[in-house]
Each structure stands twice: as structure tokens, then as C-alpha cells.
Design an enzyme around this catalytic site. Structure first.
Site, mmCIF file in Angstrom:
data_model
loop_
_atom_site.group_PDB
_atom_site.id
_atom_site.type_symbol
_atom_site.label_atom_id
_atom_site.label_comp_id
_atom_site.label_asym_id
_atom_site.label_seq_id
_atom_site.Cartn_x
_atom_site.Cartn_y
_atom_site.Cartn_z
ATOM 1 N N LYS A 52 28.239 34.708 49.473
ATOM 2 C CA LYS A 52 29.371 34.348 50.338
ATOM 3 C C LYS A 52 29.426 35.246 51.577
ATOM 4 O O LYS A 52 29.570 34.772 52.695
ATOM 5 C CB LYS A 52 30.707 34.470 49.566
ATOM 6 C CG LYS A 52 30.752 33.666 48.278
ATOM 7 C CD LYS A 52 32.083 33.839 47.548
ATOM 8 C CE LYS A 52 32.353 35.239 47.026
ATOM 9 N NZ LYS A 52 31.455 35.682 45.943
ATOM 10 N N ARG A 79 41.030 32.884 44.482
ATOM 11 C CA ARG A 79 40.217 33.138 43.303
ATOM 12 C C ARG A 79 40.924 32.720 42.022
ATOM 13 O O ARG A 79 40.351 32.890 40.940
ATOM 14 C CB ARG A 79 39.984 34.638 43.218
ATOM 15 C CG ARG A 79 38.566 35.076 43.423
ATOM 16 C CD ARG A 79 38.653 36.587 43.432
ATOM 17 N NE ARG A 79 37.417 37.213 43.163
ATOM 18 C CZ ARG A 79 36.599 37.688 44.100
ATOM 19 N NH1 ARG A 79 36.864 37.516 45.361
ATOM 20 N NH2 ARG A 79 35.522 38.323 43.751
ATOM 21 N N ARG A 101 21.682 45.101 45.301
ATOM 22 C CA ARG A 101 22.431 45.067 46.566
ATOM 23 C C ARG A 101 22.795 46.482 47.022
ATOM 24 O O ARG A 101 23.074 47.367 46.218
ATOM 25 C CB ARG A 101 23.724 44.265 46.407
ATOM 26 C CG ARG A 101 24.585 44.356 47.679
ATOM 27 C CD ARG A 101 25.724 43.389 47.710
ATOM 28 N NE ARG A 101 26.646 43.597 46.608
ATOM 29 C CZ ARG A 101 27.667 42.786 46.360
ATOM 30 N NH1 ARG A 101 27.872 41.723 47.126
ATOM 31 N NH2 ARG A 101 28.460 43.021 45.348
ATOM 32 N N ARG A 106 27.807 49.561 45.679
ATOM 33 C CA ARG A 106 29.219 49.352 45.367
ATOM 34 C C ARG A 106 29.503 49.762 43.930
ATOM 35 O O ARG A 106 28.714 49.469 43.034
ATOM 36 C CB ARG A 106 29.582 47.863 45.560
ATOM 37 C CG ARG A 106 30.092 47.561 46.946
ATOM 38 C CD ARG A 106 30.294 46.096 47.227
ATOM 39 N NE ARG A 106 30.961 45.313 46.200
ATOM 40 C CZ ARG A 106 31.268 44.029 46.331
ATOM 41 N NH1 ARG A 106 30.960 43.378 47.450
ATOM 42 N NH2 ARG A 106 31.861 43.370 45.371
ATOM 43 N N ARG A 140 32.867 40.689 36.167
ATOM 44 C CA ARG A 140 33.137 39.837 37.330
ATOM 45 C C ARG A 140 32.666 38.407 37.082
ATOM 46 O O ARG A 140 33.337 37.451 37.463
ATOM 47 C CB ARG A 140 32.451 40.419 38.572
ATOM 48 C CG ARG A 140 33.183 41.651 39.094
ATOM 49 C CD ARG A 140 32.274 42.555 39.892
ATOM 50 N NE ARG A 140 31.761 41.955 41.092
ATOM 51 C CZ ARG A 140 30.636 42.328 41.694
ATOM 52 N NH1 ARG A 140 29.899 43.299 41.177
ATOM 53 N NH2 ARG A 140 30.254 41.742 42.801
HETATM 54 P P1 AP5 Z 1 26.512 38.856 48.997
HETATM 55 O O1 AP5 Z 1 26.473 38.030 50.235
HETATM 56 O O2 AP5 Z 1 26.978 40.263 49.091
HETATM 57 O O3 AP5 Z 1 27.283 38.041 47.842
HETATM 58 P P2 AP5 Z 1 28.836 37.728 47.656
HETATM 59 O O4 AP5 Z 1 28.949 36.320 47.215
HETATM 60 O O5 AP5 Z 1 29.608 38.132 48.877
HETATM 61 O O6 AP5 Z 1 29.121 38.667 46.412
HETATM 62 P P3 AP5 Z 1 30.268 39.733 46.131
HETATM 63 O O7 AP5 Z 1 29.777 40.612 45.045
HETATM 64 O O8 AP5 Z 1 30.732 40.374 47.407
HETATM 65 O O9 AP5 Z 1 31.376 38.809 45.600
HETATM 66 P P4 AP5 Z 1 32.522 39.232 44.706
HETATM 67 O O10 AP5 Z 1 33.277 37.960 44.726
HETATM 68 O O11 AP5 Z 1 32.189 39.760 43.384
HETATM 69 O O12 AP5 Z 1 33.128 40.521 45.461
HETATM 70 P P5 AP5 Z 1 34.342 40.673 46.500
HETATM 71 O O13 AP5 Z 1 33.985 41.733 47.446
HETATM 72 O O14 AP5 Z 1 34.775 39.356 46.986
HETATM 73 O O15 AP5 Z 1 25.029 38.831 48.365
HETATM 74 C C1 AP5 Z 1 24.741 39.573 47.200
HETATM 75 C C2 AP5 Z 1 23.317 40.153 47.290
HETATM 76 O O16 AP5 Z 1 22.396 39.073 47.286
HETATM 77 C C3 AP5 Z 1 23.032 40.950 48.588
HETATM 78 O O17 AP5 Z 1 22.177 42.022 48.284
HETATM 79 C C4 AP5 Z 1 22.324 39.933 49.504
HETATM 80 O O18 AP5 Z 1 21.408 40.556 50.386
HETATM 81 C C5 AP5 Z 1 21.598 39.063 48.475
HETATM 82 N N1 AP5 Z 1 21.488 37.658 48.873
HETATM 83 C C6 AP5 Z 1 22.439 36.895 49.485
HETATM 84 N N2 AP5 Z 1 21.987 35.638 49.648
HETATM 85 C C7 AP5 Z 1 20.729 35.612 49.109
HETATM 86 C C8 AP5 Z 1 19.733 34.597 48.950
HETATM 87 N N3 AP5 Z 1 19.936 33.347 49.398
HETATM 88 N N4 AP5 Z 1 18.577 34.932 48.337
HETATM 89 C C9 AP5 Z 1 18.352 36.190 47.884
HETATM 90 N N5 AP5 Z 1 19.254 37.192 48.000
HETATM 91 C C10 AP5 Z 1 20.430 36.895 48.603
HETATM 92 O O19 AP5 Z 1 35.486 41.208 45.518
HETATM 93 C C11 AP5 Z 1 35.401 42.487 44.930
HETATM 94 C C12 AP5 Z 1 36.611 42.734 44.061
HETATM 95 O O20 AP5 Z 1 37.800 42.732 44.867
HETATM 96 C C13 AP5 Z 1 36.893 41.727 42.942
HETATM 97 O O21 AP5 Z 1 36.114 41.966 41.790
HETATM 98 C C14 AP5 Z 1 38.387 41.970 42.722
HETATM 99 O O22 AP5 Z 1 38.627 43.149 42.001
HETATM 100 C C15 AP5 Z 1 38.886 42.165 44.138
HETATM 101 N N6 AP5 Z 1 39.278 40.906 44.783
HETATM 102 C C16 AP5 Z 1 38.684 40.344 45.884
HETATM 103 N N7 AP5 Z 1 39.277 39.180 46.187
HETATM 104 C C17 AP5 Z 1 40.256 38.984 45.262
HETATM 105 C C18 AP5 Z 1 41.189 37.940 45.034
HETATM 106 N N8 AP5 Z 1 41.240 36.856 45.822
HETATM 107 N N9 AP5 Z 1 42.045 38.066 43.986
HETATM 108 C C19 AP5 Z 1 42.016 39.152 43.190
HETATM 109 N N10 AP5 Z 1 41.139 40.172 43.320
HETATM 110 C C20 AP5 Z 1 40.254 40.082 44.361
HETATM 111 MG MG MG Z 2 31.003 39.651 49.275
#
Ligand code: AP5
Ligand code: MG
Length: 215
Positions: free
Chosen positions: A13, A88, A122, A155, A166
Site C-alpha cells: 500500500k 481498518r 523491509r 520497524r 498483524r
Molecule cells: P509496503 O509498501 O511497506 O507495504 P504496506 O502495505 O504499506 O505494509 P505495512 O506494513 O505498512 O502495512 P500495515 O498495514 O501493517 O502497517 P501500517 O503502517 O499501516 O511494502 C512492504 C515491503 O514489500 C517493502 O519492503 C517494499 O519494498 C516491498 N514491496 C512492496 N511492493 C512489492 C512488490 N510488488 N514486490 C516485491 N516487494 C514489494 O500500520 C502500522 C500499525 O499502526 C498497525 O499495526 C496499527 O497498530 C496502527 N494502525 C494504522 N492504521 C490503523 C487504523 N486504521 N486503525 C487502527 N490502528 C491502525
Molecule cells: Mg505501509
């Protein structure tokens, strides 16, 4: 255009949103990034959510919705946005529908075992949030961000145990939104596996098809 990027942790994402910002000229709003910024700055919010993020659990809905509402009221969000990681839960989606009109929800589908591989390799810039991967997208100098020179780190929630938490949280609480938005006619599901450039090309083709239909 008001867009939501939906998908499991590690679905790409953030990576796709960074690419889409350049094409669409609208801000990328990641709730995870906003929480990490608050943690870094040791704000009241940051202290409240630090342990929750590290564990991989979700921050309570009321806290998250209030933060998003404040962010969407900023001037740069007036012409549209890409929301990444929000909503979410169903209550978050209901709250968002009262705050703003959503034009399109793009779901990036990636298998769990692929997610685990991506997240364990990552790295992220502590200063600007730029996303790297030691296997597929390393910074030019190890540990140093290409974009801003900041420290590139792992992270705290990219440990195996937190990744599992997660993923199970995603399947239990977030995946039901696929059907929820599908029922409203707002959902487009894309294959999220493959080279990032190919995934982005699928997203561009989706937008082009929508434009052609609207004409
Ligand atoms: P990346 O683009 O970083 O993936 P992502 O989908 O953004 O994954 P996240 O881990 O950031 O999502 P998340 O939902 O767990 O975390 P968030 O920060 O939102 O890509 C991942 C890796 O893959 C990278 O190394 C990239 O280079 C590689 N990659 C990407 N595309 C690729 C491809 N096509 N092929 C190969 N490699 C690829 O949330 C973190 C925390 O915040 C949550 O756990 C929660 O505690 C809190 N939080 C956030 N939002 C909420 C909410 N709405 N409600 C409650 N708690 C929340
Ligand atoms: Mg992300």
C-alpha cells in the site's frame, strides 16, 4: 479523487501510494506513518499508541478516527487524497462515510506467505518514511536513506511475532471491508504480487478504464 488503498500488511500500500502521489498530485495519508511520527515526536498520542503499534494490534477506533478527521481537514487534502491503512474496521469505514465521500477503494491482493517474506526484509527511513527492502530495493548506502540521508531501520512491528498478529488482525477485522465496499460498488481488486512497476501499471490501467467509462 478520494482513494483508499486496502490490503494486508506488506501488500504494498505504501509503495504504491508513493508512486501514485507523483501521478495524481494528491497527498498520501498513511495512518501508520501518522502514528509513527507521533511516537517519534513523543506526543501524548505517540505515548498512548507506542506499545500497541509494536505489538501489531490496532489502535482504538475513536483515537484513529479523530486523528484522520483532523488530517483530512488540512488544506492539502481539499483536492483529494490516498488513504493508506484506514479504514481498518467496519466502525472506521462507517465513520469515514460520515466525514467524506470515497470515490474508489483499491484492494491489493497478496498471499500471506509473500507478505511474511516482504516484511521480514523491509527497511524504512526513520526521518522521511521512504520504504526499502534489503532484497529487492536496498538503499544505495546501507542504513542511509537515498532521499534524505536519514537512518534506515527495521520497524519494531516487523518482527515475526508482530507480523503474525498483524496478519490475523487483518483477516479478522479489515478483510470484511472488501465485501463492505464491494456492496457499495466502490471496490476494485488488483493482483498485488509481481514487480512493483507491474503492480503500478495495473493500477494505472484501472484508472484509465474508469476515465474511459466516465466519458
Ligand atoms: P509496503 O509498501 O511497506 O507495504 P504496506 O502495505 O504499506 O505494509 P505495512 O506494513 O505498512 O502495512 P500495515 O498495514 O501493517 O502497517 P501500517 O503502517 O499501516 O511494502 C512492504 C515491503 O514489500 C517493502 O519492503 C517494499 O519494498 C516491498 N514491496 C512492496 N511492493 C512489492 C512488490 N510488488 N514486490 C516485491 N516487494 C514489494 O500500520 C502500522 C500499525 O499502526 C498497525 O499495526 C496499527 O497498530 C496502527 N494502525 C494504522 N492504521 C490503523 C487504523 N486504521 N486503525 C487502527 N490502528 C491502525
Ligand atoms: Mg505501509
Amino acid at each position: 479523487m478520494n482513494l483508499i488503498f486496502l490490503g494486508a500488511p506488506g501488500a504494498g500500500k505504501g509503495t504504491m501510494a508513493d508512486m501514485a502521489v507523483q501521478k495524481l498530485g494528491i497527498p498520501h495519508i498513511s495512518t501508520g506513518d501518522l502514528f509513527r511520527e507521533a511516537i517519534k515526536n513523543e506526543t501524548v498520542l505517540g505515548k498512548k499508541v507506542k506499545d500497541i503499534l509494536a505489538s501489531g494490534a490496532l489502535v482504538p477506533d475513536d483515537v484513529t478516527v479523530a486523528m484522520v478527521e483532523e488530517r483530512l481537514a488540512k488544506p492539502d487534502a481539499a483536492k483529494g487524497w490516498i488513504l493508506d491503512g484506514f479504514p481498518r474496521t467496519t466502525p472506521q469505514a462507517e465513520a469515514l462515510s460520515r466525514i467524506a465521500k470515497v470515490d474508489l477503494v483499491v484492494e491489493f491482493g497478496v498471499r500471506d506467505e509473500v507478505v511474511v517474506g516482504r516484511l521480514s526484509t523491509r527497511r524504512v527511513c526513520k526521518a522521511c518514511g521512504k520504504i526499502y527492502n534489503v532484497k529487492t530495493l536496498p538503499p544505495k548506502v546501507e542504513g542511509v536513506c537515498d532521499a534524505c540521508g536519514g537512518e534506515v531501520y527495521t520497524r519494531p512491528d516487523d518482527r515475526e511475532e508482530a507480523i503474525r498478529t498483524r496478519l490475523s488482525t487483518y483477516h479478522a477485522q479489515t478483510a470484511p471491508l472488501i465485501a463492505w465496499y464491494g456492496g457499495k460498488g466502490l471496490l476494485a481488486s488488483l493482483e498485488g504480487e509481481g514487480d512493483p512497476k507491474d503492480v503500478f501499471a495495473r493500477f494505472e490501467a484501472l484508472l484509465a478504464a474508469r476515465d474511459a467509462k466516465a466519458r
